[in-house]
Write a protein that holds these residues in place. Sequence first.
Motif, PDB file in Angstrom:
ATOM      1  N   GLU A 224       0.841  -1.199   0.000  1.00 29.77           N
ATOM      2  CA  GLU A 224       0.000   0.000   0.000  1.00 29.77           C
ATOM      3  C   GLU A 224       0.876   1.250   0.000  1.00 29.77           C
ATOM      4  OE1 GLU A 224      -3.856   1.889   2.315  1.00 29.77           O
ATOM      5  OE2 GLU A 224      -2.835   0.171   3.206  1.00 29.77           O
ATOM      6  N   LYS A 225       1.982   1.184   0.707  1.00 26.20           N
ATOM      7  CA  LYS A 225       2.923   2.317   0.714  1.00 26.20           C
ATOM      8  C   LYS A 225       3.575   2.486  -0.648  1.00 26.20           C
ATOM      9  CE  LYS A 225       3.771   2.035   5.611  1.00 26.20           C
ATOM     10  NZ  LYS A 225       4.607   1.496   6.664  1.00 26.20           N
ATOM     11  N   VAL A 226       3.937   1.387  -1.286  1.00 23.24           N
ATOM     12  CA  VAL A 226       4.508   1.446  -2.637  1.00 23.24           C
ATOM     13  C   VAL A 226       3.489   2.055  -3.593  1.00 23.24           C
ATOM     14  CG1 VAL A 226       5.440   0.096  -4.570  1.00 23.24           C
ATOM     15  CG2 VAL A 226       6.020  -0.553  -2.217  1.00 23.24           C
ATOM     16  N   PHE A 227       2.217   1.687  -3.431  1.00 20.85           N
ATOM     17  CA  PHE A 227       1.148   2.193  -4.295  1.00 20.85           C
ATOM     18  C   PHE A 227       0.976   3.703  -4.163  1.00 20.85           C
ATOM     19  CE2 PHE A 227      -3.308   2.974  -5.516  1.00 20.85           C
ATOM     20  CZ  PHE A 227      -3.288   2.427  -6.785  1.00 20.85           C
ATOM     21  N   GLY A 228       1.499   4.282  -3.103  1.00 17.02           N
ATOM     22  CA  GLY A 228       1.428   5.730  -2.925  1.00 17.02           C
ATOM     23  C   GLY A 228       1.937   6.489  -4.141  1.00 17.02           C
ATOM     24  N   VAL A 229       2.972   5.970  -4.795  1.00 21.93           N
ATOM     25  CA  VAL A 229       3.502   6.590  -6.012  1.00 21.93           C
ATOM     26  C   VAL A 229       2.505   6.424  -7.159  1.00 21.93           C
ATOM     27  CG1 VAL A 229       5.357   6.444  -7.736  1.00 21.93           C
ATOM     28  CG2 VAL A 229       5.891   6.223  -5.301  1.00 21.93           C
ATOM     29  N   CYS A 230       1.865   5.287  -7.221  1.00 19.70           N
ATOM     30  CA  CYS A 230       0.917   4.974  -8.295  1.00 19.70           C
ATOM     31  C   CYS A 230      -0.352   5.826  -8.211  1.00 19.70           C
ATOM     32  CB  CYS A 230       0.524   3.503  -8.244  1.00 19.70           C
ATOM     33  SG  CYS A 230       1.901   2.345  -8.138  1.00 19.70           S
ATOM     34  N   LYS A 231      -0.686   6.275  -6.977  1.00 21.23           N
ATOM     35  CA  LYS A 231      -1.912   7.040  -6.745  1.00 21.23           C
ATOM     36  C   LYS A 231      -1.975   8.334  -7.546  1.00 21.23           C
ATOM     37  CE  LYS A 231      -3.301   5.779  -2.083  1.00 21.23           C
ATOM     38  NZ  LYS A 231      -3.463   6.296  -0.719  1.00 21.23           N
ATOM     39  N   ALA A 232      -0.847   8.809  -8.004  1.00 20.06           N
ATOM     40  CA  ALA A 232      -0.861  10.022  -8.813  1.00 20.06           C
ATOM     41  C   ALA A 232      -1.680   9.809 -10.088  1.00 20.06           C
ATOM     42  CB  ALA A 232       0.567  10.436  -9.166  1.00 20.06           C
ATOM     43  N   CYS A 233      -1.765   8.565 -10.543  1.00 21.91           N
ATOM     44  CA  CYS A 233      -2.464   8.276 -11.801  1.00 21.91           C
ATOM     45  C   CYS A 233      -3.538   7.188 -11.699  1.00 21.91           C
ATOM     46  CB  CYS A 233      -1.456   7.844 -12.865  1.00 21.91           C
ATOM     47  SG  CYS A 233      -0.205   9.089 -13.238  1.00 21.91           S
ATOM     48  N   HIS A 234      -3.443   6.303 -10.707  1.00 20.49           N
ATOM     49  CA  HIS A 234      -4.329   5.139 -10.609  1.00 20.49           C
ATOM     50  C   HIS A 234      -5.060   5.104  -9.278  1.00 20.49           C
ATOM     51  CE1 HIS A 234      -2.559   3.229 -14.182  1.00 20.49           C
ATOM     52  NE2 HIS A 234      -1.388   3.627 -13.712  1.00 20.49           N
ATOM     53  N   GLN A 235      -6.225   4.459  -9.292  1.00 21.28           N
ATOM     54  CA  GLN A 235      -7.001   4.255  -8.074  1.00 21.28           C
ATOM     55  C   GLN A 235      -7.367   2.778  -7.947  1.00 21.28           C
ATOM     56  OE1 GLN A 235     -10.456   6.836  -7.874  1.00 21.28           O
ATOM     57  NE2 GLN A 235      -9.268   8.640  -8.423  1.00 21.28           N
ATOM     58  N   VAL A 236      -7.586   2.355  -6.700  1.00 19.81           N
ATOM     59  CA  VAL A 236      -8.138   1.030  -6.400  1.00 19.81           C
ATOM     60  C   VAL A 236      -9.148   1.195  -5.277  1.00 19.81           C
ATOM     61  CG1 VAL A 236      -6.167  -0.395  -7.117  1.00 19.81           C
ATOM     62  CG2 VAL A 236      -6.255   0.493  -4.792  1.00 19.81           C
ATOM     63  N   GLY A 237     -10.007   0.208  -5.121  1.00 24.12           N
ATOM     64  CA  GLY A 237     -10.997   0.249  -4.057  1.00 24.12           C
ATOM     65  C   GLY A 237     -12.392   0.463  -4.605  1.00 24.12           C
ATOM     66  N   GLU A 238     -13.366   0.437  -3.722  1.00 21.74           N
ATOM     67  CA  GLU A 238     -14.774   0.484  -4.132  1.00 21.74           C
ATOM     68  C   GLU A 238     -15.169   1.793  -4.808  1.00 21.74           C
ATOM     69  OE1 GLU A 238     -17.695  -1.342  -1.474  1.00 21.74           O
ATOM     70  OE2 GLU A 238     -15.979  -2.069  -0.293  1.00 21.74           O
ATOM     71  N   THR A 239     -14.470   2.871  -4.541  1.00 18.99           N
ATOM     72  CA  THR A 239     -14.807   4.159  -5.174  1.00 18.99           C
ATOM     73  C   THR A 239     -13.835   4.527  -6.299  1.00 18.99           C
ATOM     74  OG1 THR A 239     -13.498   5.387  -3.551  1.00 18.99           O
ATOM     75  CG2 THR A 239     -15.843   5.042  -3.040  1.00 18.99           C
ATOM     76  N   ALA A 240     -12.999   3.579  -6.712  1.00 18.82           N
ATOM     77  CA  ALA A 240     -11.979   3.853  -7.738  1.00 18.82           C
ATOM     78  C   ALA A 240     -12.611   4.254  -9.066  1.00 18.82           C
ATOM     79  CB  ALA A 240     -11.093   2.633  -7.934  1.00 18.82           C
ATOM     80  N   LYS A 241     -11.980   5.234  -9.685  1.00 19.92           N
ATOM     81  CA  LYS A 241     -12.392   5.714 -11.012  1.00 19.92           C
ATOM     82  C   LYS A 241     -11.149   5.793 -11.892  1.00 19.92           C
ATOM     83  CE  LYS A 241     -16.163   8.708  -9.363  1.00 19.92           C
ATOM     84  NZ  LYS A 241     -16.499   7.924  -8.258  1.00 19.92           N
ATOM     85  N   ASN A 242     -11.391   5.844 -13.176  1.00 22.23           N
ATOM     86  CA  ASN A 242     -10.287   6.091 -14.094  1.00 22.23           C
ATOM     87  C   ASN A 242      -9.790   7.508 -13.851  1.00 22.23           C
ATOM     88  OD1 ASN A 242     -10.575   3.566 -15.314  1.00 22.23           O
ATOM     89  ND2 ASN A 242     -12.088   4.344 -16.749  1.00 22.23           N
ATOM     90  N   ASN A 243      -8.519   7.695 -13.974  1.00 21.03           N
ATOM     91  CA  ASN A 243      -7.889   8.978 -13.722  1.00 21.03           C
ATOM     92  C   ASN A 243      -6.949   9.218 -14.900  1.00 21.03           C
ATOM     93  OD1 ASN A 243      -6.882  11.252 -12.417  1.00 21.03           O
ATOM     94  ND2 ASN A 243      -6.290  10.198 -10.557  1.00 21.03           N
ATOM     95  N   VAL A 244      -5.754   9.677 -14.647  1.00 24.96           N
ATOM     96  CA  VAL A 244      -4.744   9.782 -15.707  1.00 24.96           C
ATOM     97  C   VAL A 244      -4.488   8.386 -16.266  1.00 24.96           C
ATOM     98  CG1 VAL A 244      -2.334  10.370 -16.189  1.00 24.96           C
ATOM     99  CG2 VAL A 244      -3.697  11.832 -14.695  1.00 24.96           C
ATOM    100  N   GLY A 245      -4.528   7.389 -15.376  1.00 19.38           N
ATOM    101  CA  GLY A 245      -4.431   5.978 -15.760  1.00 19.38           C
ATOM    102  C   GLY A 245      -5.714   5.273 -15.373  1.00 19.38           C
ATOM    103  N   PRO A 246      -5.914   4.052 -15.855  1.00 19.84           N
ATOM    104  CA  PRO A 246      -7.140   3.324 -15.518  1.00 19.84           C
ATOM    105  C   PRO A 246      -7.141   2.876 -14.063  1.00 19.84           C
ATOM    106  CG  PRO A 246      -5.651   1.899 -16.716  1.00 19.84           C
ATOM    107  CD  PRO A 246      -5.026   3.268 -16.722  1.00 19.84           C
ATOM    108  N   GLN A 247      -8.336   2.666 -13.501  1.00 25.13           N
ATOM    109  CA  GLN A 247      -8.430   2.077 -12.165  1.00 25.13           C
ATOM    110  C   GLN A 247      -7.884   0.644 -12.250  1.00 25.13           C
ATOM    111  OE1 GLN A 247     -10.485  -0.573 -11.345  1.00 25.13           O
ATOM    112  NE2 GLN A 247     -12.030  -0.552 -12.918  1.00 25.13           N
TER     113      GLN A 247
END
Length: 127
Positions: A27-50
Amino acid sequence: MRGFVFVALLAVAASGEVSAQDAAAGEKVFGVCKACHQVGETAKNNVGPQLNGLFGRKSGTIPGYNYTAANKDSGLTWDEATFREYIKDPKAKIPGTKMIYAGLKDEQRTNDLIAYLKQFDAEGKKK
């Protein structure tokens, strides 16, 4: 001699821990990915896909995300081996991808990231 055996056993035990997958660390590693991607029940496409339900999914198939032809036509299905190659160097694995990321080279961090992402099913619920 006992001291040497103890140190050797400790080294073997420690090396086993290094290769284990740790979702909390991921989850900490994913912190970098959060700039473009989301996961979880409210995830939406962003700069990158959910990224819900990533493993087992064909590349370029999330509805509503504008993928490059390179991703759509890659023929890839995301599994651990494919993801490892991709996240290490996205543009080498899928030439023409629009993902701008230098790559994750650290194997342990990759293991942890995979463990974190594998928790989420296609609807974003933790398994």
